[in-house]
Design a protein around this motif. Structure first.
Motif, PDB file in Angstrom:
ATOM      1  N   ASN A 291      -1.298  28.587  76.355  1.00  0.00           N
ATOM      2  CA  ASN A 291      -2.454  27.895  75.801  1.00  0.00           C
ATOM      3  C   ASN A 291      -2.557  28.021  74.284  1.00  0.00           C
ATOM      4  O   ASN A 291      -3.473  27.462  73.683  1.00  0.00           O
ATOM      5  CB  ASN A 291      -3.741  28.441  76.433  1.00  0.00           C
ATOM      6  N   ILE A 292      -1.603  28.745  73.684  1.00  0.00           N
ATOM      7  CA  ILE A 292      -1.609  28.920  72.223  1.00  0.00           C
ATOM      8  C   ILE A 292      -0.599  27.960  71.604  1.00  0.00           C
ATOM      9  O   ILE A 292       0.551  27.879  72.051  1.00  0.00           O
ATOM     10  CB  ILE A 292      -1.285  30.372  71.837  1.00  0.00           C
ATOM     11  N   ARG A 293      -1.030  27.244  70.605  1.00  0.00           N
ATOM     12  CA  ARG A 293      -0.173  26.281  69.918  1.00  0.00           C
ATOM     13  C   ARG A 293      -0.070  26.640  68.437  1.00  0.00           C
ATOM     14  O   ARG A 293      -1.047  27.054  67.812  1.00  0.00           O
ATOM     15  CB  ARG A 293      -0.744  24.859  70.050  1.00  0.00           C
ATOM     16  N   ASP A 294       1.127  26.434  67.877  1.00  0.00           N
ATOM     17  CA  ASP A 294       1.316  26.602  66.435  1.00  0.00           C
ATOM     18  C   ASP A 294       0.629  25.435  65.731  1.00  0.00           C
ATOM     19  O   ASP A 294       0.933  24.270  66.011  1.00  0.00           O
ATOM     20  CB  ASP A 294       2.807  26.615  66.113  1.00  0.00           C
ATOM     21  N   PRO A 295      -0.319  25.705  64.828  1.00  0.00           N
ATOM     22  CA  PRO A 295      -1.023  24.595  64.171  1.00  0.00           C
ATOM     23  C   PRO A 295      -0.182  23.849  63.138  1.00  0.00           C
ATOM     24  O   PRO A 295      -0.606  22.808  62.631  1.00  0.00           O
ATOM     25  CB  PRO A 295      -2.209  25.288  63.503  1.00  0.00           C
ATOM     26  N   PHE A 296       1.023  24.368  62.835  1.00  0.00           N
ATOM     27  CA  PHE A 296       1.875  23.741  61.832  1.00  0.00           C
ATOM     28  C   PHE A 296       3.191  23.286  62.465  1.00  0.00           C
ATOM     29  O   PHE A 296       3.685  23.901  63.421  1.00  0.00           O
ATOM     30  CB  PHE A 296       2.189  24.725  60.698  1.00  0.00           C
ATOM     31  N   SER A 297       3.780  22.252  61.898  1.00  0.00           N
ATOM     32  CA  SER A 297       5.112  21.814  62.332  1.00  0.00           C
ATOM     33  C   SER A 297       6.212  22.592  61.613  1.00  0.00           C
ATOM     34  O   SER A 297       7.367  22.593  62.041  1.00  0.00           O
ATOM     35  CB  SER A 297       5.281  20.313  62.062  1.00  0.00           C
TER      36      SER A 297
END
Length: 362
Positions: A291-297
């Motif tokens: 459920n955790i996503r990296d906010p940056f590409s």
């Protein structure tokens, strides 16, 4: 040994049930007479959750867990332990990450748990204080304060299960220490059971108390070695009406500190949280929580989780944070950033920080 008072810390391990008849006669049954059947646990399976360390699953072993219901019971139990030279491991919510609340694995101690001591004794809105038993869960204190339009500022990942007594005995810092200080700064008064069973009553709400030694401070951060905290009077502050959250990328701790210096001058006392994380912490959190996503590409070496709060309109607060972020980009102190546009997005950014210790556990 402190004077002629026996210490709560044991310097030699003796199996307490090497003589089971003596243990039952001198320790178990006298304690049972004080706390009742519901206040003693001798079954190994039933006590197992209190024996296991949260991070690495270390398991201690004791012949007895005692759960007093109030300060008087705890005092009487400690008196028995002092008289019989029975070592004690005080335990709150058992949420620590370093194993300090676990006993050894050789039946050489008993655990005294404060989980049944869970009363909110008083809330004083004129003095902005709340008085609670040591076993009250931190989140309950926060929610009670909020119901009365106040904030209890101590906040940490385990707030749904950690207890106030443990927070104070470890001088918990939490994620809002930059603005409000550590747990030590939030205490007005304490009640403590000393190693010989005496009750030290420093439970008062006087703010301007400049009379002599501030004795409560020796128990805060002492991790139960000088006494067991049984109750506390805690400071409350006005409840902020708005907050803004950002996740910022920076090149190094040095540039992070430089931006924080700028932020202090631009945002003043509204800065609530600034948490510095390196990339591998983010990797651990993402790896072990879907459920955790990296906010940056793009991957960056260092990150700042930032939150500001104040009794102003949200749009105004968000604008202040945006201006400070843009100034950091222009100066080279920051390289990228995301400002949450909703409560859900803010919760997602906080999930990264909270996922770090959970990922380490796995």
């Amino acid at each position: 040994m402190v004077g002629n008072i026996p210490s709560l810390v044991c310097d030699r391990a003796v199996n307490l049930i090497s003589n089971p008849e003596r243990f039952e006669r001198q320790v178990l049954e006298p304690i049972r007479a004080i706390v009742g059947d519901c206040g003693v646990v001798t079954d190994r399976i039933a006590m197992q959750p209190l024996m296991t360390a949260w991070r690495d699953n270390w398991e201690g072993r004791v012949p007895l867990v005692v759960m007093p219901a109030n300060t008087e019971q705890l005092s009487a139990v400690v008196s028995i332990c002092a008289r019989t030279n029975t070592p004690i491991v005080p335990q709150g919510g058992n949420t620590g990450l370093t194993g300090a609340s676990q006993p050894h694995g050789n039946d050489s101690e008993i655990v005294i748990s404060t989980q049944r001591m869970n009363r909110i004794r008083e809330i004083d809105l004129d003095n902005d204080t709340i008085t609670v038993d040591a076993g009250v869960v931190l989140q309950v204190v926060q929610e009670t304060a909020r119901e009365h339009g106040r904030l209890f500022p101590l906040s940490l990942g385990a707030e749904g299960s950690c207890q106030i007594g443990g927070n104070l005995s470890t001088n918990a810092g939490g994620v809002q220490a930059l603005r409000y200080g550590t747990a030590r700064a939030l205490v007005v008064g304490l009640e403590v059971v000393l190693p010989d069973g005496q009750i030290w009553n420093g439970l008062r709400g006087l703010r301007k108390d400049n009379a002599g030694y501030d004795l409560k401070q020796i128990f805060i951060g002492a991790e139960g070695t000088l006494g067991i905290i049984t109750a506390a009077t805690l400071k409350l502050v006005p409840l902020p009406t708005a907050s803004a959250t950002a996740f910022l990328a920076t090149a190094s701790p040095d540039t992070a500190v430089a931006w924080l210096r700028r932020a202090k001058s631009m945002l003043g006392g509204s800065i609530t949280t600034v948490e510095l994380m390196e990339r591998r912490c983010v990797d651990v959190a993402i790896k072990h929580n879907r459920n955790i996503r990296d906010p940056f590409s793009t991957r960056y070496d260092w990150y700042l989780l930032v939150e500001i709060s104040d009794p102003v309109q949200h749009a105004l607060l968000e604008g202040r944070l945006l201006s400070t972020f843009e100034a950091g980009l222009e100066s080279g102190e920051l390289v990228d950033g995301v400002i949450a546009s909703s409560a859900a997005q803010a919760a997602g950014l906080w999930r990264i920080r909270e996922g770090v210790p959970e990922g380490q556990r796995l």
